[in-house]
Design an enzyme around this catalytic site. Structure first.
Site, PDB file in Angstrom:
ATOM      1  CD  GLU A 105      -3.032  -2.771   1.162  1.00 22.82           C
ATOM      2  OE1 GLU A 105      -3.418  -2.959   2.333  1.00 22.82           O
ATOM      3  OE2 GLU A 105      -3.625  -2.060   0.348  1.00 22.82           O
ATOM      4  CD  GLU A 125      -6.723  -6.395   2.318  1.00 22.96           C
ATOM      5  OE1 GLU A 125      -6.684  -7.311   1.463  1.00 22.96           O
ATOM      6  OE2 GLU A 125      -5.712  -5.800   2.720  1.00 22.96           O
TER       7      GLU A 125
END
Ligand code: NAI
Length: 684
Positions: A105, A125
């Site tokens: 990210e 995740e």
């Protein structure tokens, strides 16, 4: 922490490296934020390259911060994402090694990326019951489209970079020297790049999201997938700022769910398992390259496959050529199937098998550093084999046993070097099952234990230390679970209801389906042995009746279920229900009704209660080790964390239920007693 800044012409290069693969701890975030702020305010700098070194751009967020809440402390990943993506100067991510989760990210927040072609980029995740919470769900669809982004985020699988060359994920794929390539790109492109966050998702692909939603069921982990879909949908419907806010709220809500807490527990439990308290820290594992496997039956052949795949030289020993031939047949069949399934090339499979030698002579043990016996589960056979191992193995070699029921403390003592004896309890099929119980006897020395644990790692197994007792950790708990499930049938539940209730809870297989697969004759023998040791132990009589009718399970086509029609899951069998009815009448039992919730409570509590006894006896080192055993070896749902974590979430309820079960006639009052370790925990 090492964050350095160098300037090449008007391009600043911020290079960062920590010994933990650039995990984005608060300290690293702070250092990056400060370096970036400084470079942004420096008028001589027109663009910035962010480079995390060869091993990892960043392996992601520091997961322990989610529990402490410090992931939100300034500067959070959100603050970094905002700083980078709002920057008036172009920021180039130079990505090599791993860029995972929050690490990816961070790279996505940059204006452009130069990526090493071999780098591993993923948003995993979901495996922690979370979604990417630092704009991953907002930016990835903008870069690579909704469908590809959804696939990456919902599965956690690495991005296939070669398939993404037409997208805006990167400006170039680098073959080597990613830092130099990024600097060169920045020098050649001095004009500020408009960040992709200011554009809409190119193709909203709403139908992809609708179709994915339709496939979700309403149970358990589906809430994570639903949140992922909601976040990506927000990316298609809103501007970046609104979408990012929505993502943040969804992420925060997920961190509070039992599912994410359980998955994070599992993640840490698996990392903890290799730490054995009290070991002499001056000792390291022995180097092992040459091993022998004695006994080429089901287990020995499977274990030999494990060693071969991990690159060991293996000598397989039997007493007769026919035994060796059978073992070689099993091993050869396994490798041909791997080739057929495309998992191994024919050359590689052939090369691996050249590392296998066979022998009928124990004198060949003279050349190995470790020998493992997987011969018949019989005291006389095992002791004679261990003595031969002792006679022929060189000094310093390890004597391992795969026994599942014999007393390893006593077995070790038939050798002259009990300190070098250790249990390596593989599960069947050994080449498939990830669990390995490393059984430490009263005599095993630290180096033997460490070597065995290291071996487990080299074999790619999940190695958990257990002490000596009947069944070690996994099977001892399983025996109680099966016993309590059996007593529930006597009292009125059907095996099919029990299986269904536990499968709905998330177990890979209900207890009776599992017994049918393993063979009901195994449980029959275990019950007989346990009754010999403890004649008052209360068992259901129905399982014995089944065995007396040769209903051993899948291998005889009939067990608790009927497999004769070819249905591998088996079909409900009226004959079994009739047998149960007749048994209850004969025993004058008036059948009771049980809710699914009560069935689950009795069976799962039985697992955990026996788990506490193992802790009290020092057989298991930690609650979390027991959870790892159940996750890796017994199909316990990972999203429930393991039996100990599951009941530990509400210990008072567990205590009350155990107390209630001790009062009724369904189970076994003597079993439903709290061990001291638990009473102490509750009163703490
Ligand atoms: P098996 O009966 O398939 O194989 C035993 C092999 O040992 C046979 O090939 C036999 O010829 C050989 N053998 C017997 N005496 C020998 C000797 N003196 N020297 C060399 N070879 C000899 O049995 P299986 O199922 O492979 O079990 C072996 C061991 O693994 C047992 O200790 C068992 O408790 C343990 N185990 C079995 C599991 C299972 O699911 N089958 C799971 C975990 C452990």
């Amino acid at each position: 922490m090492n964050v350095q800044q160098q300037q090449f012409g008007s391009v600043a290069c911020i290079e960062f490296a920590t010994d933990k693969l650039n995990v984005l701890s608060h300290a690293l975030r702070e250092a990056l934020y400060s370096a970036l702020t400084q470079a942004l305010s420096d008028e001589s700098v027109t663009s910035i390259v962010l480079y995390g070194g060869e091993k990892a751009f960043s392996a992601g967020a520091d997961i322990s911060e989610f529990t402490q809440g410090t992931h939100l402390t300034f500067p959070s990943l959100h603050d970094l994402v905002n700083l980078i993506s709002d920057a008036p100067k172009t920021i180039v991510a130079a990505v090599a090694g791993q860029a995972l989760g929050g690490g990816l990210e961070l790279a996505l927040a940059c204006h452009v990326r130069v990526i090493d072609a071999k780098a591993k980029l993923a948003l995993p995740e979901v495996h922690l019951g979370l979604l990417p919470g630092a704009a991953g769900t907002q930016l990835l669809p903008r870069y690579i489209g909704v469908s590809a982004a959804l696939n990456a985020i919902s599965t956690g699988k690495p991005l296939k970079l070669a398939d993404l060359t037409q997208t805006q994920l990167f400006v170039s794929l680098s073959q080597a020297q990613v830092k130099q390539d990024a600097l060169a790109w920045a020098e050649a492109n001095p004009q500020p790049v408009v960040h992709i966050k200011h554009t809409q998702v190119a193709d909203a692909e709403a139908d992809v999201l609708v179709a994915a939603r339709a496939k979700l069921d309403s149970q358990g982990p589906a809430i994570v997938q639903t949140a992922i879909l909601d976040a990506i949908q927000a990316a298609t419907e809103h501007d970046f700022a609104q979408g990012f806010t929505k993502e943040q709220a969804l992420f925060q809500a997920l961190t509070e769910t039992d599912i994410s807490k359980s998955l994070r527990h599992a993640f840490f439990a698996e990392r903890m398992v290799k730490n054995v308290p009290g070991l002499d820290n001056t000792i390291s594992a022995q180097h092992i390259q040459n091993v022998a496997v004695i006994g080429a039956g089901t287990m020995g052949s499977g274990i030999a496959i494990c060693f071969l795949k991990a690159g060991f030289n293996v000598t397989l020993i039997e007493t007769q050529q026919a035994g060796l031939d059978r073992g070689l047949g099993l091993i050869g069949k396994y490798f041909s199937q791997q080739v057929e399934k495309g998992r191994l090339s024919a050359e590689k499979a052939a090369a691996i098998q050249t590392q296998l030698k066979t022998s009928l002579d124990y004198a060949d043990l003279a050349h190995v550093e470790l020998a493992l016996e997987a011969v018949f589960e019989d005291w006389d056979v095992k002791t004679s084999v261990l003595q031969k191992m002792d006679q022929y193995l060189p000094q310093g070699a390890i004597l391992a046993s795969n026994t599942s029921t014999l007393d390893l403390n006593q077995l070790a003592q038939v050798t002259k070097r009990p300190e070098a004896v250790v249990g390596l309890h593989f599960f069947s099929p050994a080449q498939v099952m990830p669990l390995l119980e490393v059984v430490r006897t009263a005599h095993t020395d630290d180096q033997t234990l460490l070597t065995a644990l290291n071996l487990g790692k080299l074999l790619g197994k999940v190695a958990v230390v257990a002490g000596v007792c009947d069944g070690f950790i996994g099977n001892r708990m399983l025996n109680e679970y099966l016993r309590i499930a059996g007593l529930l049938i006597d009292a009125g539940a059907s095996p099919y209801q029990i299986d269904q209730a536990l499968e709905n809870f998330g177990m890979a297989m209900g207890p009776f389906r599992m017994c049918d697969m393993a063979g009901n004759d195994i449980g029959y023998l275990i019950r007989k042995q346990q009754l010999k040791a403890n004649p008052n132990k209360k068992f259901s009589g129905i399982a014995d009746l089944l065995c007396e009718q040769q209903r051993f399970g899948q291998k005889t086509q009939k067990g608790w279920y009927d497999y004769s029609t070819g249905n591998r899951r088996g079909e409900i069998d009226q004959d079994v229900l009739a047998l149960i009815d007749a048994y209850r009448q004969q025993q004058r039992i008036v059948p009771q009704q049980f809710s699914d919730a009560e069935i689950v409570a009795r069976c799962i509590n039985a697992l955990a209660l026996e788990g506490y006894r193992l802790l009290e006896e020092g057989i298991a080192l930690r609650e979390s080790d027991i959870d790892v055993v159940y996750l890796a070896g017994y199909g316990f749902p990972r999203w429930r964390g393991g039996p100990m974590f599951f009941v530990g979430q509400n210990l008072n309820q567990f205590q009350q239920q155990v107390h209630t079960f001790a009062q009724d006639t369904v189970g076994d009052a003597s079993f439903w007693q709290l061990p001291n370790i638990l009473s102490q925990k509750l009163s703490a």
